[in-house]
Design a protein around this motif. Structure first.
Motif, PDB file in Angstrom:
ATOM      1  N   UNK A  27       0.821  -1.201   0.000  1.00 22.26           N
ATOM      2  CA  UNK A  27       0.000   0.000   0.000  1.00 22.26           C
ATOM      3  C   UNK A  27       0.864   1.264   0.000  1.00 22.26           C
ATOM      4  N   UNK A  28       1.845   1.302   0.908  1.00 26.28           N
ATOM      5  CA  UNK A  28       2.663   2.507   1.004  1.00 26.28           C
ATOM      6  C   UNK A  28       3.601   2.657  -0.203  1.00 26.28           C
ATOM      7  N   UNK A  29       4.021   1.546  -0.794  1.00 30.54           N
ATOM      8  CA  UNK A  29       4.834   1.618  -2.011  1.00 30.54           C
ATOM      9  C   UNK A  29       4.005   2.213  -3.149  1.00 30.54           C
ATOM     10  N   UNK A  30       2.748   1.746  -3.243  1.00 31.30           N
ATOM     11  CA  UNK A  30       1.861   2.290  -4.274  1.00 31.30           C
ATOM     12  C   UNK A  30       1.646   3.786  -4.060  1.00 31.30           C
ATOM     13  N   UNK A  31       1.451   4.174  -2.813  1.00 34.26           N
ATOM     14  CA  UNK A  31       1.267   5.588  -2.488  1.00 34.26           C
ATOM     15  C   UNK A  31       2.509   6.399  -2.837  1.00 34.26           C
ATOM     16  N   UNK A  32       3.689   5.813  -2.567  1.00 36.46           N
ATOM     17  CA  UNK A  32       4.944   6.509  -2.881  1.00 36.46           C
ATOM     18  C   UNK A  32       5.087   6.723  -4.381  1.00 36.46           C
ATOM     19  N   UNK A  33       4.814   5.675  -5.169  1.00 38.79           N
ATOM     20  CA  UNK A  33       4.917   5.803  -6.628  1.00 38.79           C
ATOM     21  C   UNK A  33       3.901   6.824  -7.145  1.00 38.79           C
ATOM     22  N   UNK A  34       2.716   6.836  -6.538  1.00 39.38           N
ATOM     23  CA  UNK A  34       1.703   7.801  -6.946  1.00 39.38           C
ATOM     24  C   UNK A  34       2.183   9.233  -6.690  1.00 39.38           C
ATOM     25  N   UNK A  35       2.812   9.454  -5.521  1.00 40.73           N
ATOM     26  CA  UNK A  35       3.330  10.776  -5.194  1.00 40.73           C
ATOM     27  C   UNK A  35       4.464  11.190  -6.133  1.00 40.73           C
ATOM     28  N   UNK A  36       5.170  10.186  -6.687  1.00 41.52           N
ATOM     29  CA  UNK A  36       6.255  10.457  -7.634  1.00 41.52           C
ATOM     30  C   UNK A  36       5.735  10.627  -9.062  1.00 41.52           C
ATOM     31  N   UNK A  58       3.443   1.980 -12.083  1.00 36.43           N
ATOM     32  CA  UNK A  58       3.928   1.192 -10.938  1.00 36.43           C
ATOM     33  C   UNK A  58       2.880   1.164  -9.820  1.00 36.43           C
ATOM     34  N   UNK A  59       2.254   2.326  -9.566  1.00 40.68           N
ATOM     35  CA  UNK A  59       1.229   2.399  -8.520  1.00 40.68           C
ATOM     36  C   UNK A  59       0.058   1.467  -8.847  1.00 40.68           C
TER      37      UNK A  59
END
Length: 316
Positions: A279-288, A293-294
């Motif tokens: 979940x947090x990896x997806x959120x990180x990719x979304x913020x980038x 990837x998200x």
């Protein structure tokens, strides 16, 4: 064998022979039979002038048996003899017996009884025994969740024996107690004195708790490096904690990498940690701005059939 024959003969020397037989069995480390012989003597010769000698011998045998059982790692056996016969152990042997019984009781998670025995060792023991007993007492209180008592025992230990042999272990205990009491600044300071993975981890968590997140990330990195130098794979939870700190600092690229490392290490384990990392990896990719990837990670979450996976989906 000869003592046994005389003890059964019903002659004047039978009482003395009976006790001598028990003492001989104790010297041969046949403690169970020795105690059985002494118990039989006390039953047979209730008004014997040797009754006091029998009790003294029983105390010595109990001391020897506790020592033998403790040395073999039979903590249940050592604790059982302590509970039954500690009152008879000779005064000069009590401190040592209290210490071994306390450690045996602690190993059995009988913390209240362990604390009582170890307190006896502190009061009666030599310098070495008292130091070890205070150290073990601190550990017992910590295991009970009685952090105030653990802190007082540790303060007494460091006050009486500032350069004792238990000092390195005492510093680690001070670190844990401070952390568990929410004294994060103090815990972070104690952690500087130790270089093991657990101390580095507590330092990282303490630094995060007091808002020093950059320092926290560096401490997590040192803990990960420690595991690698030891030839051990770092636990996936360590990468998650580091990534959480990076995410809070808006270092989304570093956070995404560490979350994905955690996902990789937790393969096959499933559960809450893996879902959180996804979940947090997806959120990180979304913020980038890395939407492919998200989306890929969201699909992975959808494929997770566990209760954790289903719980996470509404967030997206």
């Amino acid at each position: 064998k000869m003592y046994g024959e005389v003890s059964e003969a019903g002659v004047a020397a039978s009482e003395f022979a009976h006790l001598s037989m028990a003492a001989m069995r104790a010297r041969l480390e046949n403690y169970d039979k020795a105690l059985s012989d002494i118990g039989r003597f006390i039953w047979m010769y209730a008004i014997s002038p040797l009754r006091a000698d029998a009790n003294h011998l029983k105390g010595l045998v109990a001391y020897r048996q506790i020592d033998a059982l403790y040395s073999r790692g039979d903590y249940y056996g050592a604790a059982s003899i302590y509970i039954k016969d500690m009152d008879l152990v000779p005064f000069g042997r009590k401190a040592e017996t209290y210490l071994k019984a306390g450690k045996s009781l602690a190993a059995l998670s009988l913390y209240k009884d362990a604390a009582s025995a170890l307190t006896g060792a502190v009061k009666l023991g030599s310098r070495h025994a008292a130091e070890e007993a205070l150290f073990e007492l601190s550990k017992v209180y910590l295991a009970q969740g009685d952090f105030d008592s653990a802190g007082r025992a540790l303060d007494a230990l460091l006050g009486r024996f500032p350069e004792g042999s238990t000092r390195p272990g005492a510093e680690v205990l001070a670190l844990k107690i401070s952390f568990m009491k929410g004294q994060y600044k103090k815990a972070a300071e104690w952690a500087l004195r130790s270089e093991d993975a657990e101390s580095l981890l507590i330092r990282a968590r303490s630094l995060y708790a007091i808002g020093r997140r950059d320092d926290s990330v560096r401490a997590y990195a040192l803990a990960i490096e420690f595991y690698r130098k030891e030839g051990t794979v770092p636990p996936h939870g360590l990468y998650i904690a580091k990534a959480d700190a990076e995410f809070a600092l808006k270092k989304y690229d570093d956070a995404a990498k560490d979350y994905m490392m955690a996902v990789s290490l937790s393969k096959g384990a499933g559960g809450e940690d893996r879902v959180w990392a996804l979940y947090r990896a997806a959120k990180s990719y979304s913020m980038l701005g890395s939407e492919p990837e998200a989306r890929s990670l969201v699909d992975a979450l959808k494929a997770d059939k566990s209760e954790f996976g289903r719980f996470t989906l509404p967030v997206f």
